[in-house]
Design a protein around this motif. Structure first.
Motif, PDB file in Angstrom:
ATOM      1  N   ALA A  22       0.058  -1.819   8.759  1.00  0.00           N
ATOM      2  CA  ALA A  22      -0.319  -0.603   8.035  1.00  0.00           C
ATOM      3  C   ALA A  22      -0.804  -0.872   6.615  1.00  0.00           C
ATOM      4  N   LEU A  23      -0.314  -1.938   5.992  1.00  0.00           N
ATOM      5  CA  LEU A  23      -0.622  -2.152   4.580  1.00  0.00           C
ATOM      6  C   LEU A  23      -1.486  -3.373   4.297  1.00  0.00           C
ATOM      7  N   SER A  24      -1.999  -4.021   5.323  1.00  0.00           N
ATOM      8  CA  SER A  24      -2.826  -5.214   5.087  1.00  0.00           C
ATOM      9  C   SER A  24      -4.088  -4.885   4.298  1.00  0.00           C
ATOM     10  N   LYS A  25      -4.601  -3.681   4.436  1.00  0.00           N
ATOM     11  CA  LYS A  25      -5.807  -3.301   3.687  1.00  0.00           C
ATOM     12  C   LYS A  25      -5.546  -3.250   2.179  1.00  0.00           C
ATOM     13  N   TYR A  26      -4.299  -3.047   1.789  1.00  0.00           N
ATOM     14  CA  TYR A  26      -3.951  -3.092   0.369  1.00  0.00           C
ATOM     15  C   TYR A  26      -3.754  -4.541  -0.078  1.00  0.00           C
ATOM     16  N   LYS A  27      -3.113  -5.315   0.780  1.00  0.00           N
ATOM     17  CA  LYS A  27      -2.823  -6.711   0.441  1.00  0.00           C
ATOM     18  C   LYS A  27      -4.104  -7.528   0.265  1.00  0.00           C
ATOM     19  N   ASP A  28      -5.074  -7.318   1.148  1.00  0.00           N
ATOM     20  CA  ASP A  28      -6.305  -8.114   1.070  1.00  0.00           C
ATOM     21  C   ASP A  28      -7.383  -7.493   0.182  1.00  0.00           C
ATOM     22  N   GLY A  29      -7.067  -6.374  -0.473  1.00  0.00           N
ATOM     23  CA  GLY A  29      -7.984  -5.815  -1.461  1.00  0.00           C
ATOM     24  C   GLY A  29      -9.016  -4.829  -0.939  1.00  0.00           C
ATOM     25  N   ARG A  30      -8.955  -4.470   0.355  1.00  0.00           N
ATOM     26  CA  ARG A  30      -9.911  -3.479   0.854  1.00  0.00           C
ATOM     27  C   ARG A  30      -9.643  -2.102   0.271  1.00  0.00           C
ATOM     28  N   LEU A  31      -8.398  -1.835  -0.081  1.00  0.00           N
ATOM     29  CA  LEU A  31      -8.028  -0.604  -0.782  1.00  0.00           C
ATOM     30  C   LEU A  31      -7.254  -1.002  -2.035  1.00  0.00           C
ATOM     31  N   PRO A  32      -7.433  -0.249  -3.114  1.00  0.00           N
ATOM     32  CA  PRO A  32      -6.745  -0.621  -4.355  1.00  0.00           C
ATOM     33  C   PRO A  32      -5.253  -0.279  -4.317  1.00  0.00           C
ATOM     34  N   VAL A  33      -4.453  -1.131  -4.946  1.00  0.00           N
ATOM     35  CA  VAL A  33      -3.029  -0.845  -5.118  1.00  0.00           C
ATOM     36  C   VAL A  33      -2.929  -0.040  -6.412  1.00  0.00           C
ATOM     37  N   ASP A  34      -2.981   1.264  -6.241  1.00  0.00           N
ATOM     38  CA  ASP A  34      -3.013   2.175  -7.384  1.00  0.00           C
ATOM     39  C   ASP A  34      -1.968   3.270  -7.202  1.00  0.00           C
ATOM     40  N   GLY A  35      -2.117   4.326  -7.951  1.00  0.00           N
ATOM     41  CA  GLY A  35      -1.175   5.433  -7.868  1.00  0.00           C
ATOM     42  C   GLY A  35      -1.091   6.048  -6.481  1.00  0.00           C
ATOM     43  N   LYS A  36      -2.203   6.101  -5.772  1.00  0.00           N
ATOM     44  CA  LYS A  36      -2.197   6.649  -4.407  1.00  0.00           C
ATOM     45  C   LYS A  36      -1.317   5.807  -3.484  1.00  0.00           C
ATOM     46  N   PHE A  37      -1.423   4.498  -3.634  1.00  0.00           N
ATOM     47  CA  PHE A  37      -0.595   3.603  -2.818  1.00  0.00           C
ATOM     48  C   PHE A  37       0.881   3.833  -3.118  1.00  0.00           C
ATOM     49  N   TYR A  38       1.246   3.846  -4.398  1.00  0.00           N
ATOM     50  CA  TYR A  38       2.651   4.027  -4.761  1.00  0.00           C
ATOM     51  C   TYR A  38       3.168   5.395  -4.332  1.00  0.00           C
ATOM     52  N   TRP A  39       2.318   6.416  -4.409  1.00  0.00           N
ATOM     53  CA  TRP A  39       2.723   7.750  -3.962  1.00  0.00           C
ATOM     54  C   TRP A  39       2.947   7.741  -2.454  1.00  0.00           C
ATOM     55  N   LYS A  40       2.084   7.042  -1.720  1.00  0.00           N
ATOM     56  CA  LYS A  40       2.187   6.966  -0.257  1.00  0.00           C
ATOM     57  C   LYS A  40       3.530   6.368   0.161  1.00  0.00           C
TER      58      LYS A  40
END
Length: 176
Positions: free
Chosen positions: A78-96
């Motif tokens: 579920a979170l590989s897209k954040y780990k590899d940089g396809r999606l930013p690790v930002d406020g949306k990620f932390y809120w999720k």
């Protein structure tokens, strides 16, 4: 399905369904049928579907660890897209991840049966599997996305040592 990004892991869904089937259907129905039979030779089978004192291990003891395993195994998918940089690790990620933590934790209070009773004497802050999954999820999700595998292993070892120390100190080494 052409889009591999959104495919579900069928084996994990099957395992999750099997676990829920055991929890909600198989155990209550099987134990009721076997108890109704009132056959002493079936007591060993009935015992396998009860939580026991720490005198051994029964089949029923796999339910909670299986849920923990399933929630943990989904994190890399579920979170590989954040780990590899396809999606930013930002406020949306932390809120999720925080939102999922809050939902699971509050559902744990509701399932516990004591939140809605509004009785502070029977309310426990941290008491069940859903709350364990919530805490494990938020910690593992954060560590998976923010740390290398080396640091994930270091944190895992530190958490394990802390866990044992808490039981040794506050539980007087009684791990039951």
């Amino acid at each position: 399905m052409a889009d591999n990004e959104n495919q579900r892991l069928a084996s994990l869904d099957l395992l999750r369904g099997f676990d829920l089937f055991l929890l909600l259907m198989f155990q209550p129905i099987l134990v009721q049928i076997l108890t109704t039979c009132n056959n002493p030779s079936l007591q060993g089978v009935i015992h396998q579907f009860e939580h026991t004192e720490w005198h051994g291990f029964t089949f029923w003891d796999i339910i909670m660890p299986l849920f923990m395993f399933m929630s943990g195994i989904t994190i890399p998918f579920a979170l590989s897209k954040y780990k590899d940089g396809r999606l930013p690790v930002d406020g949306k990620f932390y809120w999720k991840i925080t939102k999922r933590f809050i939902i699971l934790f509050v559902l744990g209070w509701i399932v516990q049966g004591n939140l809605l009773a509004l009785d502070p004497h029977n309310f426990y802050i941290y008491d069940n599997t859903l709350q364990s999954i919530a805490v494990g999820y938020i910690v593992a999700a954060f560590l998976f996305v923010r740390c290398s595998i080396k640091w994930q292993m270091v944190w895992c070892a530190l958490f394990f040592i802390l866990y044992i120390a808490v039981f040794a100190v506050f539980g007087h080494s009684d791990y039951t």
